[in-house]
Write an enzyme that holds these catalytic residues in place. Structure first.
Site, PDB file in Angstrom:
ATOM      1  N   HIS A 361       0.808  -1.226   0.000  1.00 20.66           N
ATOM      2  CA  HIS A 361       0.000   0.000   0.000  1.00 20.66           C
ATOM      3  C   HIS A 361       0.836   1.269   0.000  1.00 20.66           C
ATOM      4  O   HIS A 361       0.270   2.351   0.143  1.00 20.66           O
ATOM      5  CB  HIS A 361      -0.909   0.052   1.227  1.00 20.66           C
ATOM      6  CG  HIS A 361      -1.948  -1.018   1.282  1.00 20.66           C
ATOM      7  ND1 HIS A 361      -3.231  -0.841   0.828  1.00 20.66           N
ATOM      8  CD2 HIS A 361      -1.879  -2.290   1.728  1.00 20.66           C
ATOM      9  CE1 HIS A 361      -3.926  -1.958   1.007  1.00 20.66           C
ATOM     10  NE2 HIS A 361      -3.125  -2.854   1.552  1.00 20.66           N
ATOM     11  N   LYS A 552      -9.095  13.284   4.874  1.00 18.39           N
ATOM     12  CA  LYS A 552      -8.147  12.159   4.852  1.00 18.39           C
ATOM     13  C   LYS A 552      -7.177  12.371   6.011  1.00 18.39           C
ATOM     14  O   LYS A 552      -7.162  13.462   6.606  1.00 18.39           O
ATOM     15  CB  LYS A 552      -7.385  12.126   3.521  1.00 18.39           C
ATOM     16  CG  LYS A 552      -6.802  13.498   3.120  1.00 18.39           C
ATOM     17  CD  LYS A 552      -6.136  13.460   1.758  1.00 18.39           C
ATOM     18  CE  LYS A 552      -7.101  13.526   0.583  1.00 18.39           C
ATOM     19  NZ  LYS A 552      -7.201  12.290  -0.187  1.00 18.39           N
ATOM     20  N   ARG A 553      -6.378  11.358   6.343  1.00 16.96           N
ATOM     21  CA  ARG A 553      -5.371  11.552   7.376  1.00 16.96           C
ATOM     22  C   ARG A 553      -4.486  12.747   7.047  1.00 16.96           C
ATOM     23  O   ARG A 553      -4.246  13.059   5.879  1.00 16.96           O
ATOM     24  CB  ARG A 553      -4.512  10.289   7.509  1.00 16.96           C
ATOM     25  CG  ARG A 553      -5.193   9.177   8.259  1.00 16.96           C
ATOM     26  CD  ARG A 553      -5.511   9.587   9.688  1.00 16.96           C
ATOM     27  NE  ARG A 553      -4.320   9.620  10.493  1.00 16.96           N
ATOM     28  CZ  ARG A 553      -4.000   8.735  11.412  1.00 16.96           C
ATOM     29  NH1 ARG A 553      -4.818   7.733  11.680  1.00 16.96           N
ATOM     30  NH2 ARG A 553      -2.884   8.837  12.109  1.00 16.96           N
ATOM     31  N   LYS A 558       0.107  14.357   1.495  1.00 19.17           N
ATOM     32  CA  LYS A 558      -1.259  14.602   1.032  1.00 19.17           C
ATOM     33  C   LYS A 558      -1.515  16.098   0.821  1.00 19.17           C
ATOM     34  O   LYS A 558      -2.509  16.497   0.241  1.00 19.17           O
ATOM     35  CB  LYS A 558      -2.270  14.026   2.024  1.00 19.17           C
ATOM     36  CG  LYS A 558      -2.191  12.490   2.162  1.00 19.17           C
ATOM     37  CD  LYS A 558      -3.170  11.975   3.205  1.00 19.17           C
ATOM     38  CE  LYS A 558      -3.015  10.492   3.515  1.00 19.17           C
ATOM     39  NZ  LYS A 558      -3.613   9.627   2.482  1.00 19.17           N
ATOM     40  N   THR A 660      -8.978   6.313  -1.787  1.00 16.39           N
ATOM     41  CA  THR A 660     -10.300   5.720  -1.977  1.00 16.39           C
ATOM     42  C   THR A 660     -11.381   6.774  -1.724  1.00 16.39           C
ATOM     43  O   THR A 660     -12.486   6.671  -2.263  1.00 16.39           O
ATOM     44  CB  THR A 660     -10.527   4.509  -1.049  1.00 16.39           C
ATOM     45  OG1 THR A 660     -10.071   4.845   0.268  1.00 16.39           O
ATOM     46  CG2 THR A 660      -9.766   3.299  -1.544  1.00 16.39           C
ATOM     47  N   LYS A 664     -15.071   7.669  -3.628  1.00 15.35           N
ATOM     48  CA  LYS A 664     -16.352   7.897  -2.949  1.00 15.35           C
ATOM     49  C   LYS A 664     -16.940   9.238  -3.350  1.00 15.35           C
ATOM     50  O   LYS A 664     -18.154   9.361  -3.603  1.00 15.35           O
ATOM     51  CB  LYS A 664     -16.156   7.865  -1.424  1.00 15.35           C
ATOM     52  CG  LYS A 664     -15.763   6.497  -0.889  1.00 15.35           C
ATOM     53  CD  LYS A 664     -15.250   6.561   0.553  1.00 15.35           C
ATOM     54  CE  LYS A 664     -14.459   5.300   0.893  1.00 15.35           C
ATOM     55  NZ  LYS A 664     -13.616   5.435   2.091  1.00 15.35           N
TER      56      LYS A 664
HETATM   57  C1  26Q Z   1       3.129   0.219  10.539  1.00 14.73           C
HETATM   58  C2  26Q Z   1       3.982  -0.172  11.573  1.00 14.73           C
HETATM   59  C3  26Q Z   1       3.767   0.226  12.874  1.00 14.73           C
HETATM   60  C4  26Q Z   1       2.639   1.004  13.157  1.00 14.73           C
HETATM   61  C5  26Q Z   1       1.778   1.380  12.138  1.00 14.73           C
HETATM   62  C6  26Q Z   1       2.027   0.995  10.838  1.00 14.73           C
HETATM   63  C7  26Q Z   1       1.112   1.413   9.754  1.00 14.73           C
HETATM   64  C8  26Q Z   1      -0.258   1.506   9.982  1.00 14.73           C
HETATM   65  C9  26Q Z   1      -1.124   1.893   8.974  1.00 14.73           C
HETATM   66  C10 26Q Z   1       1.564   1.720   8.478  1.00 14.73           C
HETATM   67  C11 26Q Z   1       0.691   2.102   7.478  1.00 14.73           C
HETATM   68  C12 26Q Z   1      -0.668   2.189   7.712  1.00 14.73           C
HETATM   69  C13 26Q Z   1      -1.658   2.588   6.716  1.00 14.73           C
HETATM   70  C14 26Q Z   1      -1.415   2.802   5.446  1.00 14.73           C
HETATM   71  C15 26Q Z   1      -2.485   3.219   4.531  1.00 14.73           C
HETATM   72  O1  26Q Z   1      -3.598   3.489   4.932  1.00 14.73           O
HETATM   73  N1  26Q Z   1      -2.203   3.288   3.229  1.00 14.73           N
HETATM   74  C16 26Q Z   1      -3.209   3.682   2.271  1.00 14.73           C
HETATM   75  O2  26Q Z   1      -3.837   2.510   1.773  1.00 14.73           O
HETATM   76  C17 26Q Z   1      -4.961   2.844   0.972  1.00 14.73           C
HETATM   77  C18 26Q Z   1      -5.640   1.549   0.579  1.00 14.73           C
HETATM   78  O3  26Q Z   1      -4.861   0.855  -0.343  1.00 14.73           O
HETATM   79  C19 26Q Z   1      -4.531   3.656  -0.222  1.00 14.73           C
HETATM   80  O4  26Q Z   1      -5.682   4.052  -0.925  1.00 14.73           O
HETATM   81  C20 26Q Z   1      -3.733   4.882   0.205  1.00 14.73           C
HETATM   82  O5  26Q Z   1      -3.212   5.536  -0.929  1.00 14.73           O
HETATM   83  C21 26Q Z   1      -2.611   4.470   1.132  1.00 14.73           C
HETATM   84  O6  26Q Z   1      -1.946   5.614   1.633  1.00 14.73           O
END
Ligand code: 26Q
Length: 817
Positions: A361, A552-553, A558, A660, A664
């Site tokens: 991702h 979004k976050r 972003k 995403t 939407k």
């Molecule tokens: C990793 C290690 C330790 C703690 C947290 C994490 C961690 C947690 C969440 C690393 C990444 C995430 C989330 C990533 C994320 O949301 N990526 C998004 O995924 C979406 C679905 O595929 C995409 O549409 C977005 O572009 C992408 O940023």
């Protein structure tokens, strides 16, 4: 499709059941119950209906003998279940009526449900949409996640600063939709040592954990749209095992184990609030292993119970890894197959590499997970041995492919050399999986070209694309009933299960009567959002204004701060340029920042301060308002998205894997202003260049600019509007008497080097907004474009994404019940 819940539904006995739960479960009476008690009792009564179908699905022989997908994810951002499940069960109208007779308004009761916020953002929400689409299309599925006691923190603002509070999403009463499955509990080990013995001259290795915890599964029902199929989302809760098991610990592990025991109840206490950023904490690795071990054990339990041979595992089960977070599942399955089931390395490896598939991702280097070898060694000693052996055999293949190329070995090795040796989870995933996919066409190309080019040579066809999607049930039918009814009037009611049918409304894009109705629905949705803002934030909004939305976050890539610069430019021009005119506009933000992400929090602060001033400045506030909605969550998105005119998708090209929210909002008729990034590229392909506002550098442009040496000062000094807009951040315009309070954002864009090229894209962004503003003044032309957005984004249904996984990766079949 057979909504037999409808046929089975008996209003009187349902009402009796609600009343029974009011008293027997929630200890109140029909006379005394408040809305919350009514919501809980109704929820329990509904959950009973789905639990019945859940068990039937679980015991269905046809499903047990078919191939299933196991979706492993540390996050499932499901949002409220009640309204959505009612739609899937086909009972929305029935329950409205049944509750009415009990003196309750269903829509009020639905507002009593707290969001289960068991995810950070895109990745967790995608997992939830995928569960919905698997169930809707009856592909045998189990989702495996964690039962966090606290979900993503609740956000509030104090003097403009983000404050975090814990989110006890289950409340004191528990969540009505969940059902505990103690018969499927698992024991999970940590720490300890590895023993070895020789049996008939063959070495057998065995892990003796120093500490054990219990994994207790809770099932949430994922109800297939208009079907009786209910698949479980199985969430593991960690519980401590009584201290007497400490007696068996050897001395060396005793203190560590004792300490760990105190922590063990904490493993699933709280969701890590980082999004696109890894932070290598021990407890996070414990969460990951706990999740993997419990899920793998449950998959094997089901496989055995169905009477299948262990060597047939890949025939019946495929395991999709949602990013690298569940990677430790790979050595865990190897360990069980060899140490507990007695298979040889080669046989075990053959099974693993036909069972796992991995979704990437992100390309952001700071988000690629690595774990220190010494931590894994201590926490999971047997797994570290297995990882070494996987790497040893893998590097042999690398040497065979590129003889004598030490650089290739260093680059591809699962173990990153150095003072602190680190395990690269993505490399382990690629080596251990039969398929790897990116989440949008552009992203998947960059995965091949930049992230894993050598892997792509070594394993041709392993790297693939599956473009993300969103469930049209939650993100159109449920959240936008006005538009849904309008669509159904024109093309019938089948579209939520077959979103490509929306192309049939394209022919009404120039139909004046349809345009009028379409825009009237948008206006109603804007009013609903405006009412929410008035009630909760005390800001009055004009629904004739452009509703310009970025939700979004919060992350630098972003570029919420590029949006902020645009707002500052509008403010500057309104005050200083008498010839400047603009359509009235409300810019909405909603975003949480990771609590440890300092600059992200500063950008929130700056935006809040700018908003406060502008909203109260009589000179401009008839033209411009800025609303930062606190505590962004799924249920808030359900109000904002249907009300959006403009969708901001403005990441630096190459950085947003897919997005995403872009899908939407386009589906709900917002026009995208966006860069050539992630799925924006494919949205443009679908809706056509005339119906989207693309601006800024593309991936090649970004690369060229970086290669030639990017200097943000060049842009700052050359562009008067940019300079004037930025300088506002240094003045005391927004923090009276206290200049410089917003300078963190300013500094990041100049002295900080502007790593995400906001200044380089500023002029092009302003121009795109001007074009859009001009279009908005022609409401018929706008309606035409908005309608075409709704009509032409059927591709982005998560049903299509799931069919792509099924046909190209999982190779399994639907089981219709
Ligand atoms: C990793 C290690 C330790 C703690 C947290 C994490 C961690 C947690 C969440 C690393 C990444 C995430 C989330 C990533 C994320 O949301 N990526 C998004 O995924 C979406 C679905 O595929 C995409 O549409 C977005 O572009 C992408 O940023």
């Amino acid at each position: 499709m057979k909504p037999t819940q409808q046929k089975k539904f008996d209003k009187a006995s349902f009402q009796e059941n609600v009343k029974k739960h009011l008293t027997a479960t929630y200890a109140t009476t029909v006379e005394n119950a408040d809305s919350r008690a009514w919501y809980l009792a109704m929820g329990r009564a509904l959950a009973e209906l789905t639990t019945f179908d859940l068990l039937e699905t679980e015991n269905d022989k046809a499903i047990q003998n078919a191939k299933s997908v196991n979706y492993l994810s540390l996050e499932f951002l499901i949002g409220r279940l009640t309204g959505n499940n009612l739609i899937s069960m086909g009972l929305y109208a029935h329950i409205t009526d049944a509750m009415n007779e009990l003196g309750q308004s269903l829509s009020d009761l639905l507002e009593e449900e707290r969001d289960p916020s068991l995810g950070n953002g895109g990745l967790g929400r995608l997992a939830a949409c995928f569960m919905d689409s698997c169930a809707a299309q009856e592909f045998p599925t189990i989702g495996y996640g964690l039962h966090y006691e606290y979900g993503l923190f609740k956000q509030s603002f104090e003097q403009g600063h983000q404050k975090e509070a814990p989110d006890a999403w289950r409340g004191v009463e528990g969540y009505p939709w969940e059902v505990a499955r103690p018969e499927y509990a698992q024991q999970i080990g940590f720490y300890g040592h590895v023993e070895s013995e020789f049996v008939n001259g063959v070495e057998k290795r065995r892990w003796v954990p120093g500490m054990e915890v219990q994994g207790m599964p809770w099932d949430l029902p994922i109800v297939g749209y208009e079907s009786d199929t209910v698949y479980p989302l199985r969430l593991w809760e960690c519980r401590a095992i009584a201290p007497f098991s400490l007696e068996s610990f050897n001395n060396g592990d005793y203190f560590e184990a004792q300490h760990a025991l105190i922590d063990s109840g904490n493993i699933t206490k709280v969701l890590y609030p980082n999004d696109n950023h890894e932070k290598g904490k021990t407890l996070r690795l414990m969460q990951q292993y706990f999740h993997s071990a419990a899920s793998i054990a449950d998959i094997l339990r089901r496989h055995d119970a169905a009477g299948h041979k262990i060597t047939d595992l890949p025939k019946y089960e495929t395991i999709q890894l949602n990013d690298t977070h569940p990677t430790i599942s790979i050595p865990e399955l190897m360990r069980i197959l060899m140490d507990e089931r007695g298979l040889s390395w080669d046989d075990a490896w053959a099974i693993c590499t036909k069972t796992f598939a991995y979704t990437n991702h992100t390309l952001l280097p700071e988000a690629l997970e690595t774990w220190s070898e010494s931590l894994i060694q201590r926490l999971l000693p047997r797994h570290m041995e297995i990882i070494y052996q996987i790497n040893h055999l893998f590097l042999k293949d690398v040497r065979a492919k590129w003889p004598g190329d030490v650089d290739k070995q260093r680059k591809l090795s699962i173990i990153q050399e150095g003072f602190h040796r680190m395990v690269r989870m993505a490399n382990l995933c690629v080596v251990g999986s039969y398929a790897v996919n990116g989440v949008a066409a552009l992203h998947s190309e960059l995965v091949k070209r930049d992230l894993f080019p050598e892997f792509n040579e070594l394993y041709p066809n392993k790297l693939q694309n599956v473009t993300n999607g969103v469930t049209p049930r939650r993100w159109l039918k449920f959240c936008n009933p006005g538009l849904s009814d309008l669509i159904s009037e024109k093309i019938g009611t089948e579209w939520p299960a077959d979103l490509d049918q929306l192309t049939q409304i394209a022919k009404f894009a120039d139909d004046k009567a349809f345009q009028k109705k379409y825009m009237a629905v948008k206006k109603e949705n804007k009013q609903r959002l405006a009412d929410w803002v008035q009630e909760n934030m005390g800001i009055e909004l004009d629904t004739n204004a452009i509703f310009d939305v970025q939700i979004k976050r919060l992350h630098e890539y972003k570029r919420q701060h590029l949006n902020l610069l645009h707002i500052l430019s509008l403010y500057h021009r309104l005050l200083n340029d008498p010839t400047f005119d603009m359509a009235p506009r409300v810019v909405f933000f909603a975003a949480k920042a990771a609590p440890g992400y300092h600059l992200a929090k500063e950008i929130i602060y700056a935006t809040n301060k700018v908003a406060e001033k502008i909203n109260n400045d009589k000179r401009v506030n008839h033209k411009l308002k800025v609303v930062f909605i606190p505590d962004y969550r799924v249920s808030m998105a359900e109000i904002i998205i249907p009300a959006a005119d403009v969708s901001e998708q403005i990441s630096t090209a190459g950085k947003e894997a897919s997005g995403t929210g872009n899908m939407k909002m386009a589906l709900n008729g917002a026009l995208t202003i966006g860069t050539m990034d992630g799925a924006n590229v494919e949205i443009r392909e679908e809706v056509g260049d005339d119906n989207i506002y693309i601006f800024g550098l593309d991936v090649d442009g970004v690369e060229e600019l970086r290669a030639s040496g990017y200097n943000p000062f060049d842009y700052y000094n050359a562009d008067h509007l940019l300079k004037a807009s930025m300088d506002l951040l240094l003045s005391d315009e927004f923090t009276p008497g206290e200049p410089g309070k917003l300078r963190a954002t300013f500094d990041s864009l100049l002295d900080g080097g502007d790593p995400y090229l906001c200044l380089a894209d500023f002029a092009s962004y302003v121009k795109a907004h001007e074009d859009m503003d001009a279009q908005y003044r022609d409401q018929e032309g706008w309606a035409h474009k908005a309608i075409l957005n709704t009509a032409l984004v059927g591709k982005f249904s998560s049903d299509r994404s799931i069919r792509d996984y099924v046909n190209n990766i999982w190779k399994l079949e639907a089981v219709k019940r």
